[in-house]
Design a protein around this motif. Structure first.
Motif, short mmCIF file in Angstrom:
data_model
loop_
_atom_site.label_atom_id
_atom_site.label_comp_id
_atom_site.label_asym_id
_atom_site.label_seq_id
_atom_site.Cartn_x
_atom_site.Cartn_y
_atom_site.Cartn_z
N ASN A 1 0.83 -1.19 0.00
CA ASN A 1 0.00 0.00 0.00
C ASN A 1 0.87 1.25 0.00
N LEU A 2 0.48 2.21 -0.81
CA LEU A 2 1.11 3.52 -0.84
C LEU A 2 0.03 4.59 -0.87
N LEU A 3 0.38 5.75 -0.34
CA LEU A 3 -0.48 6.92 -0.51
C LEU A 3 0.09 7.75 -1.66
N ARG A 4 -0.78 8.16 -2.56
CA ARG A 4 -0.31 8.91 -3.73
C ARG A 4 -0.98 10.27 -3.78
N LYS A 5 -0.20 11.24 -4.24
CA LYS A 5 -0.68 12.62 -4.35
C LYS A 5 -0.17 13.20 -5.66
N PHE A 6 -1.03 13.94 -6.37
CA PHE A 6 -0.61 14.64 -7.57
C PHE A 6 0.03 15.98 -7.22
N LYS A 7 0.68 16.54 -8.21
CA LYS A 7 1.43 17.77 -7.98
C LYS A 7 0.54 18.89 -7.45
N SER B 1 -2.72 18.56 -6.26
CA SER B 1 -3.86 18.12 -5.46
C SER B 1 -3.52 18.22 -3.98
N ASN B 2 -4.55 18.12 -3.14
CA ASN B 2 -4.35 18.26 -1.70
C ASN B 2 -4.35 16.92 -0.97
N GLY B 3 -5.33 16.05 -1.26
CA GLY B 3 -5.47 14.81 -0.52
C GLY B 3 -4.54 13.71 -1.00
N TRP B 4 -4.36 12.72 -0.13
CA TRP B 4 -3.58 11.53 -0.46
C TRP B 4 -4.53 10.39 -0.73
N GLN B 5 -4.24 9.61 -1.75
CA GLN B 5 -5.10 8.51 -2.18
C GLN B 5 -4.43 7.18 -1.85
N LYS B 6 -5.15 6.32 -1.14
CA LYS B 6 -4.59 5.03 -0.77
C LYS B 6 -4.76 4.03 -1.92
N LEU B 7 -3.65 3.40 -2.32
CA LEU B 7 -3.67 2.46 -3.44
C LEU B 7 -2.84 1.23 -3.10
N TRP B 8 -3.21 0.13 -3.70
CA TRP B 8 -2.35 -1.06 -3.69
C TRP B 8 -1.49 -0.99 -4.94
N VAL B 9 -0.18 -1.00 -4.77
CA VAL B 9 0.75 -0.75 -5.88
C VAL B 9 1.66 -1.96 -6.06
N VAL B 10 1.82 -2.38 -7.31
CA VAL B 10 2.72 -3.49 -7.66
C VAL B 10 3.78 -2.95 -8.61
N PHE B 11 5.04 -3.18 -8.28
CA PHE B 11 6.13 -2.82 -9.18
C PHE B 11 6.66 -4.08 -9.85
N THR B 12 6.64 -4.10 -11.17
CA THR B 12 7.23 -5.19 -11.94
C THR B 12 7.34 -4.76 -13.40
N ASN B 13 8.28 -5.35 -14.11
CA ASN B 13 8.39 -5.12 -15.55
C ASN B 13 8.52 -3.64 -15.90
N PHE B 14 9.31 -2.90 -15.13
CA PHE B 14 9.58 -1.47 -15.35
C PHE B 14 8.36 -0.57 -15.12
N SER B 15 7.33 -1.06 -14.46
CA SER B 15 6.11 -0.27 -14.33
C SER B 15 5.53 -0.39 -12.92
N LEU B 16 4.77 0.64 -12.53
CA LEU B 16 3.93 0.58 -11.35
C LEU B 16 2.50 0.30 -11.81
N PHE B 17 1.86 -0.68 -11.16
CA PHE B 17 0.48 -1.01 -11.47
C PHE B 17 -0.38 -0.69 -10.25
N PHE B 18 -1.51 -0.03 -10.47
CA PHE B 18 -2.31 0.53 -9.38
C PHE B 18 -3.65 -0.21 -9.25
N TYR B 19 -3.96 -0.60 -8.01
CA TYR B 19 -5.21 -1.29 -7.69
C TYR B 19 -5.89 -0.54 -6.53
N LYS B 20 -7.19 -0.80 -6.39
CA LYS B 20 -7.86 -0.27 -5.21
C LYS B 20 -7.46 -1.04 -3.96
N SER B 21 -7.32 -2.37 -4.11
CA SER B 21 -6.88 -3.20 -3.00
C SER B 21 -6.17 -4.42 -3.55
N HIS B 22 -5.52 -5.17 -2.65
CA HIS B 22 -4.77 -6.35 -3.11
C HIS B 22 -5.70 -7.48 -3.56
#
Length: 897
Positions: free
Chosen positions: A790-796, A798-819
């Protein structure tokens, strides 16, 4: 259509600014009115028009009108001064040699409209067969699939070419072969035919030579052309032209000295008037600058006393700057829908309904599936206070977070096994085209592994639940460890070691079965396009081998953290010894299988090669470079193997594949460096330019190593080009070395058979769009350094932080709502990105935050501890920091702790 108004700032004492109402014809269907300041430049109005149409690649277009001398005059740099009641026409200004260089579907649609106008107006002359073929693509876009009575009625009521009646039957015959083509595909095929015609993009300017013979002059991306009627009789490439000038009615072309040429040093043509001469000279200056220069030329300094000659200079971005800008912008614009099939009553290119689709984006832009991980509103948002409370309640021991990494990555691994055992089995395994032997091999290999790791995951979840204090057992310290769980399960895994050795067998059998069955190949390709198959399917097959390396990395970090007296140290060290033994046994197989998998992946991305996957061939590096050719710098994707270099261009068809233009065997090759250009020599010279000094150094190192390897090895044959490509590309000197042709004959068959879809966000395509390169070493490091959590993500902005399930593989980050999600909602390829720590000026003021940025794209991610922060930084750098051949041993023998 809505009107666009530009208003100047008006103070209380200032006079109201005078405005000019401009009527702009956007195409044959409609025009629009625009308000602009009377003294504003044509560029202001032109920018209004581009903004109105939501057009990014507007640099290819311009505004024009006919003056009192019946000359077409461009209005972009100069002021908007024109006779009353004149309609400004929005039209193509620069015709690129290849419409694949146009990156926006809207741009290709506007080019298709221009071709349609040129056809109907008789400017684009061609033989009957080409004319009928182009009309068939036009009506496919306008009325859809062929139906005889409808098609004939439509052609009787609409004229697309002069003297259309005799060609109606031929047009209908071609139209019947276009069934299934979308309007976008039809526009693409129309441009594909048009660009090969001699009169494509030609605007004739009447002139005479010194003997008084009537001729016409024209300009194209290659240089200045001379026509007699509609036949080209001469061409002066930019490389041959030293200077273009005009004196009164005389247009002068000064050539570079050439002992082999019979031409005079200066050619002279007489035009109707000085104005005609100057207009054509300006067009030539603009064409040369747009297609030949890297960046916009600097304006000529104004003379102090008096001037000699015209001070006109090209103003605007060059083609290279346009391509770089659109590629680097990396957002998908408002979804474009061709108005042909949706009706024209609204008179809009992109309707307001489409604009509403962008409401969820923080900056008002629709995200690109390649780079923008914007998710829907269903994603949970947690406040900072809630997060701080939660962090304080959990353990802070580093060993806990190492154990938690085991948990989060095991969750992803079990999901990946289900892609094979559940999703692939149901999509492909039940089909009769799948051989029974292949079904048996896959089932017997992966079902036991899936069952074992499901149980292992359950034990790890239970241990972490106890460690986090959800029972009283943690008071005794019995459950604040993970080494004992890993030791027990790694020992239980030993009987399944034979399954791990079968990974190569599964890959080989699957590849063989696909070669023998076109149906099975199609089923596998369709499965790879499903959301659940978020990376190339062959990578899933290698997951069990890579998972052992992950266990080894986790146990190494755990043993390094524990003192020798810790209760968990002995079990952790024993588990590390067990897994290290298995990894050492499989290391050679892992390297071979990674190379085999990568060759299979590249085979799907390339058109025009035979026998890419052969014993002895090793993939080394791929990347986007600029190749110097007779048409200037051309963007090319280069592929370096241990025996040959291939160079290709990306097609804009539904397949998203790369067409091979030529091959360079490494035997006998030499390389030399001049600034940021590399000259590759093998009975010919090829000059390539790099995007940076770092890129050049990486390529040079790998090429030199590959050349040395080719000298001593008996590798595979380097003749890779398909037979039909080499037959059409032979030269007198060497048919297997240089087979590049901008007019690739394989593309001409695209209209007769609808291509199969292909995933467009593979490693090759990301390198193409990011103008970077990737080596096999990079790939090995990236797949062996996976991470989930899980990571919290924020845009440049924006104000709030968004909770995401994140997978790193194959040179990419993949974003899910949950695992628990079966597939990612978005992804972010990391090639070209940099990972840093936010500065004080960015006002983040939170712990454990790292920043991802590429050009103007910035994302902030917040982890839960110092350990997880370090791990995310570490694995992301493995995908973003340049590698070299010297890192091979380090990447295989030791991993960062």
């Amino acid at each position: 259509m809505p009107r666009n108004v530009v208003k100047g700032s008006q103070g209380s004492l200032s006079k109201p600014m005078r405005t000019l109402l401009c009527n702009v014809s956007l195409n044959t269907f409609f025009s629009s009115l625009f308000h602009s300041q009377q003294k504003a430049s044509g560029k202001v109005l032109f920018d209004l028009v581009c903004s109105h149409m939501n057009l990014i690649e507007g640099d290819y277009f311009g505004l024009e009108f006919q003056n009192h001398q019946k000359m077409v005059v461009s209005r972009k740099e100069s002021k908007i001064v024109r006779p009353k009641h004149t309609i400004l026409r929005f039209s193509v200004k620069f015709f690129p040699p290849d419409h694949a260089q146009l990156l926006e579907e809207l741009t290709r649609y506007l080019f298709a409209l221009q071709i349609k106008q040129d056809l109907s107006g008789g400017r684009l002359t061609c033989n009957d067969s080409s004319a009928a073929l182009m009309v068939s693509h036009i009506i496919q876009s306008e009325i859809g699939d062929f139906e005889e009575s409808q098609c004939r009625s439509h052609l009787l009521n609409n004229n697309y070419i002069p003297d259309q009646m005799p060609l109606i039957d031929k047009i209908m015959e071609f139209h019947s072969k276009n069934i299934g083509h979308t309007p976008a595909e039809s526009d693409y095929q129309l441009l594909e035919v048009a660009r090969r015609l001699e009169m494509y993009g030609i605007r004739l300017h009447p002139a005479k030579d010194r003997e008084g013979t009537r001729l016409s002059l024209a300009v194209a991306h290659t240089g200045v052309l001379v026509f007699q009627g509609h036949t080209k009789i001469n061409a002066f490439n930019w490389a041959k032209v030293r200077k273009l000038s005009f004196k009164r009615k005389r247009f002068l072309i000064k050539l570079r000295p050439d002992l082999n040429s019979s031409y005079q040093d200066t050619l002279e043509f007489l035009m109707a008037s000085r104005d005609c001469c100057k207009v054509f000279w300006k067009i030539c200056v603009e064409y040369h600058a747009f297609f030949r220069l890297f960046e916009e030329p600097k304006p000529k300094p104004k003379p102090v006393l008096f001037s000699r000659g015209s001070s006109f200079r090209f103003s605007g971005r060059t083609q290279k700057q346009v391509i770089d800008y659109v590629r680097e912008s990396e957002f998908k614009k408002i979804p474009f829908e061709s108005p042909h099939l949706s009706g024209l009553s609204h008179g809009m290119v992109n309707g307001q309904k489409s604009l509403e689709l962008c409401s969820h984006s923080p900056d008002g832009r629709q995200p690109s599936p390649l780079t923008s991980p914007l998710l829907n509103d269903a994603c949970s948002i947690r406040t900072d206070d809630e997060d701080d409370v939660r962090r304080k309640r959990f353990p802070t021991d580093r060993a806990y977070f190492i154990a938690k990494e085991l948990l989060t990555t095991e969750r992803t691994y079990v999901k990946d096994l289900e892609v094979i055992t559940v999703s692939f089995q149901s999509a492909v395994g039940q089909d009769e085209a799948t051989p029974d032997s292949l079904k048996t091999t896959i089932f017997s290999t992966f079902e036991p592994l899936h069952k074992f790791h499901t149980g292992f995951l359950r034990e790890v979840e239970q241990r972490l639940a106890l460690w986090e204090g959800r029972s009283n057992a943690h008071i005794k310290g019995d459950y604040q460890r993970i080494g004992d769980v890993m030791l027990k399960n790694l020992q239980d895994l030993k009987p399944l070691t034979t399954n791990l050795h079968k990974q190569s067998e599964v890959l080989v059998e699957l590849e063989k079965a696909c070669r023998l069955s076109r149906r099975l190949e199609g089923l596998c390709r369709d499965f790879e396009l499903q959301k659940v198959c978020y990376i190339p399917f062959n990578v899933f097959i290698l997951r069990p081998l890579h998972r052992l390396i992950h266990y080894k990395q986790i146990l190494e970090r755990l043993c390094k953290h524990y003192p020798a007296t810790h209760v968990d140290f002995r079990d952790s060290r024993a588990a590390l010894a067990d897994v290290s033994e298995v990894v050492d046994q499989l290391q050679g197989s892992i390297i071979k299988m990674e190379n085999f998998q990568k060759l299979l992946e590249l085979k799907k991305d390339l058109i025009g090669v035979d026998n890419l996957v052969v014993p002895g061939r090793e993939f080394i590096r791929l990347g986007c470079l600029s190749k110097l050719s007779g048409k200037g710098l051309q963007q090319r994707m280069f592929f370096l193997f241990n025996d040959v270099i291939l160079y290709t261009s990306r097609g804009m068809t539904a397949t998203n594949q790369f067409k091979v233009h030529g091959q360079l065997p490494l035997q006998g090759m030499t390389v030399s460096v001049v600034c940021v250009a590399t000259v590759i020599s093998f009975m010919l010279y090829i000059c390539v330019f790099f995007s940076s000094l770092t890129e050049m150094e990486k390529w040079m190192e790998d090429i030199k190593v590959a050349i040395e390897m080719a000298k001593t090895s008996n590798g595979p044959s380097s003749d890779l080009l398909t037979s039909n490509m080499t037959d059409n590309s032979k030269s007198q000197h060497d048919s297997s070395v240089e087979a590049e042709s901008e007019d690739d004959t394989t593309a001409s068959h695209a209209s007769t058979e609808r291509p199969a879809p292909h995933r467009g966000n593979t490693m090759v395509h990301v390198c193409w769009h990011r103008n970077t390169s990737v080596s096999m070493v990079d790939f090995s490091i990236a797949v062996e350094n996976q991470l989930s959590g899980n990571l919290l993500r924020k845009f440049k902005n924006s104000n709030g932080w968004q909770k995401l399930w994140v997978v790193f593989t194959n040179f990419s980050l993949f974003f899910y709502k949950s695992h628990q999600d079966d597939y990612p909602l978005a992804s972010l390829p990391l090639l070209g990105y940099s990972v840093t720590i936010p500065s004080e000026s960015e006002n983040i003021h939170k712990d454990y935050v790292f920043k991802l940025h590429f050009k103007s794209h910035v994302y902030y991610f917040r982890s839960e501890s110092e350990y997880t922060f370090e791990r995310w930084m570490e694995v992301i750098r493995s995908a973003t920091v340049p590698s070299s051949r010297s890192r091979v041993l380090n990447s295989k023998e030791s991993h960062p702790h």
